[in-house]
Write an enzyme that holds these catalytic residues in place. Structure first.
Site, PDB file in Angstrom:
ATOM      1  N   HIS A 176       0.852  -1.197   0.000  1.00  0.00           N
ATOM      2  CA  HIS A 176       0.000   0.000   0.000  1.00  0.00           C
ATOM      3  C   HIS A 176       0.881   1.237   0.000  1.00  0.00           C
ATOM      4  CE1 HIS A 176       0.806  -0.472   4.292  1.00  0.00           C
ATOM      5  NE2 HIS A 176       0.270   0.694   4.556  1.00  0.00           N
ATOM      6  N   HIS A 189       5.179  -4.645  10.643  1.00  0.00           N
ATOM      7  CA  HIS A 189       5.587  -3.922  11.853  1.00  0.00           C
ATOM      8  C   HIS A 189       5.811  -4.874  13.025  1.00  0.00           C
ATOM      9  CE1 HIS A 189       4.813   0.287  10.570  1.00  0.00           C
ATOM     10  NE2 HIS A 189       3.892  -0.257   9.796  1.00  0.00           N
ATOM     11  N   HIS A 203      -7.308  -1.111   5.837  1.00  0.00           N
ATOM     12  CA  HIS A 203      -6.304  -0.159   6.347  1.00  0.00           C
ATOM     13  C   HIS A 203      -6.221   1.018   5.369  1.00  0.00           C
ATOM     14  CE1 HIS A 203      -2.620   1.317   8.188  1.00  0.00           C
ATOM     15  NE2 HIS A 203      -1.967   1.187   7.048  1.00  0.00           N
ATOM     16  N   ASP A 248       5.874   4.722   5.029  1.00  0.00           N
ATOM     17  CA  ASP A 248       6.752   3.748   5.686  1.00  0.00           C
ATOM     18  C   ASP A 248       6.782   2.410   4.937  1.00  0.00           C
ATOM     19  OD1 ASP A 248       4.037   3.481   6.633  1.00  0.00           O
ATOM     20  OD2 ASP A 248       4.764   2.137   8.208  1.00  0.00           O
ATOM     21  N   HIS A 249       6.145   2.370   3.752  1.00  0.00           N
ATOM     22  CA  HIS A 249       6.154   1.153   2.918  1.00  0.00           C
ATOM     23  C   HIS A 249       6.732   1.417   1.520  1.00  0.00           C
ATOM     24  CE1 HIS A 249       3.662  -1.173   5.818  1.00  0.00           C
ATOM     25  NE2 HIS A 249       3.469   0.070   6.232  1.00  0.00           N
ATOM     26  N   HIS A 259       1.440   3.929   1.917  1.00  0.00           N
ATOM     27  CA  HIS A 259       1.978   4.708   3.046  1.00  0.00           C
ATOM     28  C   HIS A 259       3.504   4.848   2.960  1.00  0.00           C
ATOM     29  CE1 HIS A 259      -1.813   4.076   5.732  1.00  0.00           C
ATOM     30  NE2 HIS A 259      -1.919   5.121   4.935  1.00  0.00           N
ATOM     31  N   ASP A 281       0.089  -3.919   6.286  1.00  0.00           N
ATOM     32  CA  ASP A 281      -0.564  -3.449   7.514  1.00  0.00           C
ATOM     33  C   ASP A 281      -2.008  -3.938   7.598  1.00  0.00           C
ATOM     34  OD1 ASP A 281       1.773  -2.072   8.032  1.00  0.00           O
ATOM     35  OD2 ASP A 281       0.934  -0.075   7.714  1.00  0.00           O
TER      36      ASP A 281
HETATM   37 FE    FE Z   1       2.886   0.775   8.124  1.00  0.00          FE
HETATM   38 ZN    ZN Z   2       0.155   1.631   6.572  1.00  0.00          ZN
END
Ligand code: FE
Ligand code: ZN
Length: 257
Positions: A54, A175, A113, A58-59, A56, A137
Site C-alpha cells: 500500500h 511492523h 487499512h 513507511d512502505h 503509506h 498493515d
Molecule cells: Fe505501516
Molecule cells: Zn500503513
C-alpha cells in the site's frame, strides 16, 4: 526463495526475497534504502522487483532511491493505488500473479487499512513446504491495521481471505507491534490459554530484542482477536449482536487502548 527480514525506521520490517541461483532479489515494502542496499551487496544480488502492499510512506519510502540504483526493477502495487506509489509500473487486482525466480505470488485485494491495500501470497512449492504471506498493515501478529480508508465490513472481508489460507502459512507483517497487540488481546480475551502462552513467549522474545515476525497463521487464528469476529465468547465480552459489530467494537477498543 529465502526471506531476509530487515528492520527499518522505528518498528517496520522490510522483507528481501532472495533467489540465490539466479542472484536476484525482490523487496517487499522498502521503507528505507540503506538496509536494502546493504543486504543486496552482501548477497551479491540484483534487485528485480519492488512489491508494495500500500501507499503509506513507511512502505514505499525507498522506491525512488532503489530505482535510481536498479533502474530496471519493476514496481508492483494495487491497481487502486495508481498515482500514490512512486515508480509504480504494474497495477494489480485480486487473483493476479507476480512471479519471482521460480516462485509465483497470488495477489489478494485486502482493503480496510487503506482502500487499495493488497497482499502477496506465495503458496508452498511442494506439499510438505509452507506458504508465505506478505500482508503489509492488514494483518499483524496479534492484531490488525487501523481503518484509515476502509470500513469494518471491508476489513472483515479482507481478513477472511487471509484466514482461509493454511495454518502453516508464515505471516510476514510489516511492523513489530506484537507485544502491544497481545497486551490488548489479553485485556479482552484473558481466559484464552493459547493467548496466555503466546503472550509469555512474545514477552520473553522481546526482552531479548528478538523479532516476533513471521508468526504462523494457525497461531493467529487461535490468539488474534481480529481474526475471531465470529467467536461467541468474544462477541459477548464486547456486548455485540453480530460479527461485524464484534469486529467494530474490538477495533474501536484497540484504537483507544
Ligand atoms: Fe505501516
Ligand atoms: Zn500503513
Amino acid at each position: 526463495m529465502q526471506v531476509h527480514r530487515l528492520p527499518a525506521l522505528s518498528d517496520n520490517y522490510i522483507f528481501l526475497l532472495h533467489d540465490p541461483e539466479q542472484k536476484i532479489a525482490a523487496v517487499v515494502d522498502p521503507a528505507e534504502a540503506t538496509p536494502v542496499l546493504r543486504c543486496l551487496k552482501e548477497l551479491g544480488a540484483t534487485l528485480v522487483a519492488i512489491l508494495n502492499t500500500h501507499h503509506h510512506a513507511d512502505h514505499v519510502g525507498a522506491n525512488t532511491a532503489l530505482l535510481q540504483r536498479f533502474p530496471s526493477a519493476v514496481v508492483y502495487g494495487g491497481a487502486e493505488d495508481r498515482g500514490r506509489i512512486p515508480g509504480q509500473q504494474v497495477f494489480l487486482h485480486e487473483g493476479d500473479r507476480v512471479s519471482f525466480g521460480d516462485r509465483t505470488a497470488e495477489v489478494l485485494f485486502v482493503p480496510g487499512h487503506t482502500r487499495a491495500h493488497i497482499a502477496y501470497y506465495f503458496p508452498p512449492d511442494h506439499p510438505d513446504d509452507v506458504g508465505d504471506l506478505f500482508c503489509g498493515d492488514t494483518l499483524f501478529a496479534g492484531g490488525c491495521g487501523r481503518l484509515f480508508e476502509g470500513t469494518p465490513t471491508q476489513m472483515v472481508s479482507s481478513l477472511s481471505k487471509l484466514r482461509a489460507l493454511p495454518d502453516t502459512t508464515r505471516v510476514w507483517c510489516a511492523h513489530e507491534y506484537t507485544l502491544k497487540n497481545l497486551e490488548f488481546a489479553l485485556s479482552v480475551d484473558g481466559n484464552n490459554a493459547d493467548l496466555q502462552k503466546r503472550f509469555a513467549e512474545v514477552k520473553a522474545a522481546r526482552s531479548r530484542s528478538e523479532a516476533t515476525v513471521p508468526s504462523l497463521l494457525g497461531t493467529e487464528k487461535r490468539t488474534n482477536p481480529f481474526l475471531r469476529w465470529d467467536d461467541l465468547g468474544l462477541r459477548s465480552i464486547v456486548q455485540a449482536d453480530n460479527e461485524i459489530q464484534t469486529f467494530t467494537r474490538l477495533r474501536g477498543m484497540k484504537d483507544r487502548f
